[in-house]
Design a protein around this motif. Structure first.
Motif, mmCIF file in Angstrom:
data_model
loop_
_atom_site.group_PDB
_atom_site.id
_atom_site.type_symbol
_atom_site.label_atom_id
_atom_site.label_comp_id
_atom_site.label_asym_id
_atom_site.label_seq_id
_atom_site.Cartn_x
_atom_site.Cartn_y
_atom_site.Cartn_z
ATOM 1 N N GLN A 208 41.519 18.537 7.125
ATOM 2 C CA GLN A 208 42.744 17.739 7.439
ATOM 3 C C GLN A 208 42.157 16.325 8.292
ATOM 4 O O GLN A 208 42.972 15.773 9.154
ATOM 5 N N TYR A 209 41.065 16.122 8.076
ATOM 6 C CA TYR A 209 40.581 14.663 8.774
ATOM 7 C C TYR A 209 41.360 13.511 8.427
ATOM 8 O O TYR A 209 41.539 12.682 9.015
ATOM 9 N N VAL A 210 41.832 13.486 7.108
ATOM 10 C CA VAL A 210 42.666 12.439 6.645
ATOM 11 C C VAL A 210 43.944 12.157 7.510
ATOM 12 O O VAL A 210 44.367 11.085 7.940
ATOM 13 N N GLY A 211 44.566 13.455 7.568
ATOM 14 C CA GLY A 211 45.776 13.451 8.250
ATOM 15 C C GLY A 211 45.728 13.168 9.531
ATOM 16 O O GLY A 211 46.394 12.565 10.569
ATOM 17 N N ALA A 212 44.585 13.798 10.351
ATOM 18 C CA ALA A 212 44.305 13.372 11.699
ATOM 19 C C ALA A 212 44.132 11.678 11.872
ATOM 20 O O ALA A 212 44.639 11.377 13.025
ATOM 21 N N SER A 213 43.397 11.264 11.061
ATOM 22 C CA SER A 213 43.209 9.784 10.961
ATOM 23 C C SER A 213 44.421 8.972 10.864
ATOM 24 O O SER A 213 44.460 8.167 11.618
ATOM 25 N N LEU A 214 45.530 9.639 10.173
ATOM 26 C CA LEU A 214 46.887 8.799 10.029
ATOM 27 C C LEU A 214 47.555 8.696 11.445
ATOM 28 O O LEU A 214 48.067 7.943 11.759
ATOM 29 N N GLY A 215 47.395 10.144 12.161
ATOM 30 C CA GLY A 215 47.990 10.131 13.189
ATOM 31 C C GLY A 215 47.466 9.204 14.305
ATOM 32 O O GLY A 215 48.342 8.500 15.155
ATOM 33 N N LEU A 216 46.353 9.105 14.475
ATOM 34 C CA LEU A 216 45.620 8.158 15.341
ATOM 35 C C LEU A 216 45.839 6.696 14.885
ATOM 36 O O LEU A 216 45.996 5.780 15.866
ATOM 37 N N PHE A 217 45.960 6.348 13.553
ATOM 38 C CA PHE A 217 46.004 5.047 13.144
ATOM 39 C C PHE A 217 47.678 4.606 13.565
ATOM 40 O O PHE A 217 47.921 3.537 13.951
ATOM 41 N N ALA A 218 48.553 5.589 13.304
ATOM 42 C CA ALA A 218 49.924 5.326 13.887
ATOM 43 C C ALA A 218 50.113 4.841 15.245
ATOM 44 O O ALA A 218 50.755 3.886 15.634
ATOM 45 N N SER A 219 49.395 5.794 16.085
ATOM 46 C CA SER A 219 49.518 5.287 17.643
ATOM 47 C C SER A 219 48.799 3.916 17.762
ATOM 48 O O SER A 219 49.117 3.259 18.661
ATOM 49 N N LEU A 220 47.578 3.816 17.230
ATOM 50 C CA LEU A 220 46.761 2.567 17.280
ATOM 51 C C LEU A 220 47.771 1.243 17.144
ATOM 52 O O LEU A 220 47.582 0.399 17.772
ATOM 53 N N MET A 221 48.328 1.348 15.759
ATOM 54 C CA MET A 221 49.008 0.133 15.557
ATOM 55 C C MET A 221 50.316 0.117 16.468
ATOM 56 O O MET A 221 50.700 -1.132 16.742
ATOM 57 N N LEU A 222 51.053 1.207 16.875
ATOM 58 C CA LEU A 222 52.038 1.039 17.934
ATOM 59 C C LEU A 222 51.551 -0.104 19.099
ATOM 60 O O LEU A 222 52.074 -0.706 19.650
ATOM 61 N N LEU A 223 50.435 0.706 19.567
ATOM 62 C CA LEU A 223 50.046 0.026 20.662
ATOM 63 C C LEU A 223 49.614 -1.514 20.560
ATOM 64 O O LEU A 223 49.866 -2.375 21.068
ATOM 65 N N PHE A 224 48.764 -1.599 19.445
ATOM 66 C CA PHE A 224 48.650 -3.107 19.023
ATOM 67 C C PHE A 224 49.883 -3.889 18.722
ATOM 68 O O PHE A 224 50.058 -5.334 19.174
ATOM 69 N N TRP A 225 51.024 -3.517 18.350
ATOM 70 C CA TRP A 225 52.163 -4.131 18.079
ATOM 71 C C TRP A 225 52.695 -4.668 19.511
ATOM 72 O O TRP A 225 53.017 -6.007 19.683
ATOM 73 N N TYR A 226 52.824 -3.817 20.490
ATOM 74 C CA TYR A 226 53.342 -4.077 21.903
ATOM 75 C C TYR A 226 52.101 -4.926 22.713
ATOM 76 O O TYR A 226 52.817 -5.561 23.380
ATOM 77 N N ILE A 227 51.114 -4.835 22.544
ATOM 78 C CA ILE A 227 50.157 -5.554 23.068
ATOM 79 C C ILE A 227 50.124 -7.025 22.815
ATOM 80 O O ILE A 227 50.280 -8.185 23.320
ATOM 81 N N LEU A 228 50.431 -7.153 21.356
ATOM 82 C CA LEU A 228 50.434 -8.460 20.572
ATOM 83 C C LEU A 228 51.819 -9.205 20.818
ATOM 84 O O LEU A 228 51.931 -10.292 21.131
ATOM 85 N N SER A 229 52.946 -8.255 21.279
ATOM 86 C CA SER A 229 54.027 -8.821 21.542
ATOM 87 C C SER A 229 54.067 -9.369 22.974
ATOM 88 O O SER A 229 54.486 -10.497 23.185
ATOM 89 N N ILE A 230 53.337 -8.750 23.876
ATOM 90 C CA ILE A 230 53.174 -9.278 25.428
ATOM 91 C C ILE A 230 52.607 -10.494 25.199
ATOM 92 O O ILE A 230 52.910 -11.385 25.914
ATOM 93 N N LEU A 231 51.265 -10.493 24.674
ATOM 94 C CA LEU A 231 50.715 -11.593 24.743
ATOM 95 C C LEU A 231 51.246 -12.812 23.963
ATOM 96 O O LEU A 231 51.140 -14.121 24.312
ATOM 97 N N SER A 232 51.941 -12.746 22.864
ATOM 98 C CA SER A 232 52.790 -13.711 22.285
ATOM 99 C C SER A 232 53.859 -14.392 23.043
ATOM 100 O O SER A 232 54.116 -15.578 22.757
ATOM 101 N N ASN A 233 54.437 -13.574 23.835
ATOM 102 C CA ASN A 233 55.612 -13.915 24.725
ATOM 103 C C ASN A 233 55.128 -14.329 26.235
ATOM 104 O O ASN A 233 56.016 -14.633 26.898
ATOM 105 N N ASP A 234 53.775 -14.364 26.412
ATOM 106 C CA ASP A 234 53.557 -14.791 27.893
ATOM 107 C C ASP A 234 53.871 -16.034 28.306
ATOM 108 O O ASP A 234 53.333 -17.105 27.475
#
Length: 234
Positions: A208-234
């Motif tokens: 299930q390494y593909v499923g494991a990578s999806l879980g990590l990808f989802a969390s990574l993109m959530l983190l990227f979204w809100y870091i990008l949101s902070i920087l865009s509104n700084d």
């Protein structure tokens, strides 16, 4: 005669060599998902009607429809990737998740590009570097300590429901969630990375390494979204 299904061993029961091989496959697929996200995002930005539609959906209650569609698509993708031991289904789930992420990111990345064009610097690169650094650090904590962070599941579930409630309340009463909300979501995304990396170490079976990578990808993109949101509104 009834066919007996072969049970795939859990990752935490494997030899060190096989466990490391599983981790390598997982992070390789994560890297491939990120690369595919970049490619799909670039393709989307070449289709002007699609970009205009995505921007139009990012306003008011249309955003809730877009967010709801995203949640339905990603929930279905997660089921395909996590519940199935069929690699083809796992890959289809990962592909669907990447495409859904690329679409919902159109307004966010478009806004970041506008801010950067107005003298905001290379915000996308800054956000990507910060996201990668934090993700690497959090993943390293789990991989080095082997600590089980499954206890975070309840807190993360409650946190995401509270966040969704605040988003809905913001739309109803017309207030901006602001910097503190984004900072709180960065913390929530960081907890999700700990949880998903812990799942990779303790909860998945060898195939299930593909499923494991999806879980990590989802969390990574959530983190990227809100870091990008902070920087865009700084």
């Amino acid at each position: 005669m009834e066919e007996i299904r072969q049970v795939t061993p859990m990752v935490n029961s494997l030899t060190d060599e096989k466990r490391v091989a599983f981790y390598k496959k997982t992070y390789t697929h994560l890297a491939m998902a990120v690369l595919l996200f970049v490619i799909v995002e670039w393709i989307f930005f070449q289709i002007e009607p699609l970009v205009n539609f995505a921007f139009s959906m990012a306003q008011g209650w249309s955003w809730m429809l877009m967010l709801g569609g995203f949640m339905l698509a990603t929930s279905y993708a997660e089921k395909m990737a996590h519940k199935s031991h069929d690699l083809k289904q796992q890959y289809l789930g990962l592909l669907l998740y990447v495409v859904a992420e690329a679409f919902i990111f159109i307004p966010m990345i478009g806004y970041a590009m506008i801010v950067a064009g107005n003298g905001g610097g290379d915000i996308l690169s800054q956000a990507a570097i910060l996201t990668l650094a934090l993700f690497t650090g959090l993943s390293g904590v789990v991989l080095l300590t082997k600590k089980d962070f499954s206890f975070l599941k309840s807190a993360l579930t409650i946190g995401f429901f509270i966040a969704l409630g605040l988003i809905v309340a913001g739309l109803i009463f017309g207030f901006n969630l602001g910097l503190w909300f984004s900072a709180g979501m960065v913390i929530l995304a960081s907890g999700s990375i700990l949880y998903q990396t812990s799942n990779m170490v303790h909860k998945y079976s060898e195939d299930q390494y593909v499923g494991a990578s999806l879980g990590l990808f989802a969390s990574l993109m959530l983190l990227f979204w809100y870091i990008l949101s902070i920087l865009s509104n700084d």
